[in-house]
Enzyme design. Structure first.
Site, short mmCIF file in Angstrom:
data_model
loop_
_atom_site.label_atom_id
_atom_site.label_comp_id
_atom_site.label_asym_id
_atom_site.label_seq_id
_atom_site.Cartn_x
_atom_site.Cartn_y
_atom_site.Cartn_z
N LYS A 54 -24.95 58.36 -47.49
CA LYS A 54 -25.05 57.01 -46.91
C LYS A 54 -23.89 56.77 -45.95
O LYS A 54 -24.07 56.24 -44.85
CB LYS A 54 -25.06 55.96 -48.03
N GLN A 98 -23.36 51.78 -56.34
CA GLN A 98 -24.24 52.92 -56.60
C GLN A 98 -24.66 52.92 -58.07
O GLN A 98 -23.83 52.93 -58.97
CB GLN A 98 -23.52 54.24 -56.23
N ASP A 121 -28.60 46.01 -50.73
CA ASP A 121 -29.60 46.74 -51.52
C ASP A 121 -30.77 45.83 -51.89
O ASP A 121 -31.82 46.30 -52.31
CB ASP A 121 -28.96 47.27 -52.81
#
Ligand code: NDP
Length: 300
Positions: A54, A98, A121
């Site tokens: 990412k 994460q 997200d």
């Protein structure tokens, strides 16, 4: 009939080029550099790889990143304090924690601590709630589901009025992609592990999204001729002919289903690359919104 391939890798590359251009313009016109923070707790190798990928993609398009790492025994308070610090950092427009977190941590409380405006997200309960409501728009939609919609749009597949069947109801894929399809006026059926006679339901689908995590479960006779098949699954199956001893397959039996479907995504190279592309896009949306620049909203 042999299905046409939906080239997620190629589409993601095109999006990345568009975003690179947009970031350059934001820097030139407004002196604005979008910033993403990736938070890693512990040393899970898969999580380390995802975060590295990412951040690499961000660097390629000109998004600034920071990657704080906490030890695997970090306390709930330490993780939430870090999130609060990032919430207050004006150079950061997106915060990605994460997952999965180590099991002693309360995942929902950590996600709740992320500022709504930086929830790139799209997992904050308020954003998910807005996704579920008619005439409401979340500040960010989750990345894999919005990547699926983008794949359909860029392939020219019309969604409105179509029968869409989604296999899987997880918080990160099945449920949010169902809600996005509904917002686009598809007629949506959601299937899960207690659904009876799956093939009878999937055969109705004009658009079939498989997100179950079961290797090659969807067979040719589950699919309506000409249907659009989106395979989200990423499953490892043993393969002694490969150097690493395994290969990746989706939830769809690609060899069989491509003979029946109209369009199909491969695994790898289908949905996977779109997830990061949407994360980049969400970070830029967050930066524009923070700076009050037009385009800092997502389309519903
Ligand atoms: P989860 O395990 O969280 O959810 C799986 C869903 O599938 C559940 O709703 C479950 O039902 C349902 N299910 C499981 N087995 C069956 C079955 N035999 N019949 C019908 N339904 C079943 O998985 P995720 O949603 O997180 O991920 C799904 C797949 O997508 C995985 O392979 C994952 O690796 C991949 N993935 C890919 C991404 C990408 O970027 N390409 C991103 C995220 C995930 P129930 O709710 O009843 O338990």
């Amino acid at each position: 009939m042999t299905a046409q391939l939906i080239d997620g890798k190629g589409i993601a590359k095109t999006i990345q080029a568009e975003l690179t251009q947009e970031v350059a313009e934001l820097r030139e016109k407004y002196g604005l550099v979008p910033g993403l923070a990736t938070v890693l707790v512990g040393e899970n190798p898969a999580s380390q790889t995802y975060v590295r990928m990412k951040r690499k993609r961000c660097a390629e398009v000109g998004i600034h990143t920071i990657g704080p790492v906490l030890p695997k025994d970090a306390t709930q308070e330490e993780v939430e304090a870090l999130v609060r610090e990032l919430n207050a950092n004006p150079a950061i427009h997106g915060i990605l924690v994460q997952l999965p977190l180590p099991s002693h941590l309360h995942e929902e409380a950590v996600l709740n601590a992320i500022s709504l405006e930086k929830d790139v997200d799209g997992f904050h309960p308020v954003n998910i709630g807005r996704l579920a409501m008619k005439h409401r728009t979340p500040l960010f939609a989750p990345c894999t589901p919005s990547g699926i919609i983008e794949l359909l749009d860029r392939t020219g597949v019309s969604i409105e009025g179509q029968e869409a069947v989604v296999l899987g109801r997880s918080n990160i894929v099945g449920l949010p992609v169902s809600m996005l399809l509904l917002k686009r006026n598809a007629t949506v059926t959601i299937c899960h592990s207690r659904t009876r006679d799956l093939p009878a339901i999937t055969r109705r689908a004009d658009i079939l999204v498989a997100a179950v995590g079961r290797a090659e479960m969807v067979k040719a006779d589950w699919v309506k001729p000409g249907a659009v098949v989106i395979d989200v699954g990423i499953n490892r199956v043993d393969d002694p002919t490969r150097k690493r001893g395994y290969r990746l397959v989706g939830d769809v039996d690609f060899a069989e289903v491509q003979e029946v479907a109209g369009w199909i995504t491969p695994v790898p190279g289908g949905v996977g690359p779109m997830t990061i592309a949407m994360l980049l896009r969400n970070t830029i949306i967050g930066a524009k919104r923070a700076a009050g620049i037009e385009g800092g909203r997502i389309e519903s």
